[in-house]
Design an enzyme around this catalytic site. Sequence first.
Site, PDB file in Angstrom:
ATOM      1  N   THR A  65      49.557 -46.003  45.199  1.00 50.73           N
ATOM      2  CA  THR A  65      49.906 -44.990  44.196  1.00 50.73           C
ATOM      3  C   THR A  65      49.577 -43.608  44.746  1.00 50.73           C
ATOM      4  O   THR A  65      48.548 -43.416  45.391  1.00 50.73           O
ATOM      5  CB  THR A  65      49.142 -45.214  42.873  1.00 50.73           C
ATOM      6  OG1 THR A  65      47.730 -45.152  43.125  1.00 50.73           O
ATOM      7  CG2 THR A  65      49.480 -46.571  42.280  1.00 50.73           C
ATOM      8  N   SER A  99      48.413 -45.351  49.631  1.00 49.97           N
ATOM      9  CA  SER A  99      49.704 -44.683  49.771  1.00 49.97           C
ATOM     10  C   SER A  99      49.631 -43.556  50.792  1.00 49.97           C
ATOM     11  O   SER A  99      48.596 -42.907  50.965  1.00 49.97           O
ATOM     12  CB  SER A  99      50.131 -44.108  48.417  1.00 49.97           C
ATOM     13  OG  SER A  99      51.251 -43.255  48.549  1.00 49.97           O
ATOM     14  N   ILE A 115      54.836 -55.083  35.506  1.00 51.76           N
ATOM     15  CA  ILE A 115      53.782 -56.064  35.236  1.00 51.76           C
ATOM     16  C   ILE A 115      52.697 -55.446  34.353  1.00 51.76           C
ATOM     17  O   ILE A 115      52.088 -54.438  34.724  1.00 51.76           O
ATOM     18  CB  ILE A 115      53.173 -56.583  36.543  1.00 51.76           C
ATOM     19  CG1 ILE A 115      54.213 -57.411  37.304  1.00 51.76           C
ATOM     20  CG2 ILE A 115      51.919 -57.411  36.275  1.00 51.76           C
ATOM     21  CD1 ILE A 115      53.794 -57.794  38.700  1.00 51.76           C
ATOM     22  N   GLY A 131      50.476 -51.362  39.763  1.00 50.81           N
ATOM     23  CA  GLY A 131      50.307 -49.928  39.947  1.00 50.81           C
ATOM     24  C   GLY A 131      49.824 -49.274  38.676  1.00 50.81           C
ATOM     25  O   GLY A 131      48.658 -48.899  38.546  1.00 50.81           O
ATOM     26  N   TYR A 140      52.657 -38.358  34.559  1.00 48.93           N
ATOM     27  CA  TYR A 140      53.037 -38.676  35.933  1.00 48.93           C
ATOM     28  C   TYR A 140      52.884 -40.178  36.189  1.00 48.93           C
ATOM     29  O   TYR A 140      53.722 -40.810  36.832  1.00 48.93           O
ATOM     30  CB  TYR A 140      52.197 -37.886  36.937  1.00 48.93           C
ATOM     31  CG  TYR A 140      52.502 -38.274  38.365  1.00 48.93           C
ATOM     32  CD1 TYR A 140      53.634 -37.786  39.001  1.00 48.93           C
ATOM     33  CD2 TYR A 140      51.685 -39.175  39.050  1.00 48.93           C
ATOM     34  CE1 TYR A 140      53.948 -38.185  40.295  1.00 48.93           C
ATOM     35  CE2 TYR A 140      51.990 -39.573  40.336  1.00 48.93           C
ATOM     36  CZ  TYR A 140      53.124 -39.070  40.962  1.00 48.93           C
ATOM     37  OH  TYR A 140      53.433 -39.476  42.229  1.00 48.93           O
ATOM     38  N   GLN A 191      50.565 -48.053  53.002  1.00 45.93           N
ATOM     39  CA  GLN A 191      51.974 -47.858  52.634  1.00 45.93           C
ATOM     40  C   GLN A 191      52.516 -46.631  53.350  1.00 45.93           C
ATOM     41  O   GLN A 191      51.938 -45.551  53.306  1.00 45.93           O
ATOM     42  CB  GLN A 191      52.088 -47.687  51.123  1.00 45.93           C
ATOM     43  CG  GLN A 191      53.491 -47.409  50.616  1.00 45.93           C
ATOM     44  CD  GLN A 191      53.800 -45.924  50.568  1.00 45.93           C
ATOM     45  OE1 GLN A 191      52.925 -45.100  50.337  1.00 45.93           O
ATOM     46  NE2 GLN A 191      55.050 -45.570  50.805  1.00 45.93           N
ATOM     47  N   ASP A 250      56.836 -56.302  42.401  1.00 42.70           N
ATOM     48  CA  ASP A 250      56.168 -55.375  41.489  1.00 42.70           C
ATOM     49  C   ASP A 250      57.185 -54.832  40.488  1.00 42.70           C
ATOM     50  O   ASP A 250      58.326 -55.275  40.454  1.00 42.70           O
ATOM     51  CB  ASP A 250      55.424 -54.262  42.238  1.00 42.70           C
ATOM     52  CG  ASP A 250      56.320 -53.161  42.795  1.00 42.70           C
ATOM     53  OD1 ASP A 250      57.520 -53.103  42.479  1.00 42.70           O
ATOM     54  OD2 ASP A 250      55.801 -52.327  43.552  1.00 42.70           O
ATOM     55  N   HIS A 305      60.496 -49.338  42.529  1.00 40.67           N
ATOM     56  CA  HIS A 305      59.546 -48.228  42.548  1.00 40.67           C
ATOM     57  C   HIS A 305      59.021 -47.916  41.138  1.00 40.67           C
ATOM     58  O   HIS A 305      58.785 -46.773  40.782  1.00 40.67           O
ATOM     59  CB  HIS A 305      60.209 -46.982  43.152  1.00 40.67           C
ATOM     60  CG  HIS A 305      59.265 -46.147  43.967  1.00 40.67           C
ATOM     61  ND1 HIS A 305      59.197 -46.226  45.335  1.00 40.67           N
ATOM     62  CD2 HIS A 305      58.340 -45.208  43.622  1.00 40.67           C
ATOM     63  CE1 HIS A 305      58.299 -45.374  45.793  1.00 40.67           C
ATOM     64  NE2 HIS A 305      57.751 -44.755  44.763  1.00 40.67           N
TER      65      HIS A 305
END
Length: 408
Positions: A107, A135, A333, A353, A53, A157, A330, A299
């Site tokens: 996340t 998140s 990275i 993330g 995941y 978020q 993002d 994303h």
Amino acid sequence: MKRQLPKVHDLAPLMKFKKPEFDAKKRRLDAALTIEDLRRLAKRRTPKAAFDYTDGSAEAEISIGRAREAFTDIQFNPAILRDVSKVSTGWQVLGAPVSLPFGIAPTGFTRMMQTEGEIAGAHAAARAGIPFSLSTMGTASIEDVQKANPLGRNWFQLYMWKERERSMALVDRAAKAGYDTLLVTVDVPVAGARLRDKRNGMSIPPALTPGTVLNALPRPHWWIDFLTTEPLAFASLDRWSGTVAELLDTMFDPTVTFDDLAWIRDQWPGKVVVKGIQTVADAQAVVDLGVDGIVLSNHGGRQLDRAPIPFHLLPDVVREVGSDTEVLLDTGIMSGADIVAAIALGARFTLIGRAYLYGLMAGGEAGVNRAVDILAEQVERTMRLLGVTALEELSPAHVTQLTRLAPR
């Protein structure tokens, strides 16, 4: 060549033995020198469904592969004979100071990867002097994250739900808890096709099936933690029993428009940042609405496969709107050098993330600290080798983007 037996006084300086480290976790984490090292540790210690995941993305996973290639395909252009004995890695981002040019991205389902979850991330952010983002799909409450990082910067978020009242109730809670920035994510009208999750039968909470039991045998520590700690709960709802895709599809609202974004901006007392910008035109459109920042992001490759590469998009967006708003980045990275390259090309800040989650899965809070330390060390070393002593000195002249993919 004349040979002789070595003398004791010649051998003595060579006889240096490291003090043994009996803490197995510390020994593992100290041996991790890169984020990829932490990823390998995480894969060994985490059941397949939870690891995939985190590690996976949408469909053929082309977007995330291209995003990482984009950082690989750069040339640094260093300046020599500069005094780099002292280096500053912090500056102002969205109206307040940060100690490093990266923060922890929002996340979802984080305690499913490792039971310390968002609280470990918030503690690590507080220690490092960087923002922590919670998140909507996080597994710690808005208030508990604030308690874990009471003096630091917490960002919330937001996904706009079909039930708008529930979304705005979360916004109100975050404002009352002192969160200073709202990240409005706009690239999820529906959930992407994350095929690893479908093949793994990924559910919330993880189900005990013959396959998961077999996969758990070499990872008993993860299951013991999972089964003996608080049941999985969310920042935004109490419980859910079903698959990830079912949960997302009940929540995400495909009718959200620019008018809704303007309305959300007017409800929030702090900074508003729009996350998920993938074209120059959309960057200009949201800046025209008066937002404080944008995040160039696809994303993490988890939505539209073959989406634009944020790092490639960065120079054009900065050229068009960089004087009017702060541009964050993002996706892809995996090193401090990636972060320095983004700052040099005009990003004000970056978000990590997967890199953070690999550390979490590798060793809980200590693993997140190790991930942050690895990136911080790499940022500082890269700056020194480029001949700069402050983020303000980085410029596009320090980076050449090499071409592997180019439009016909």
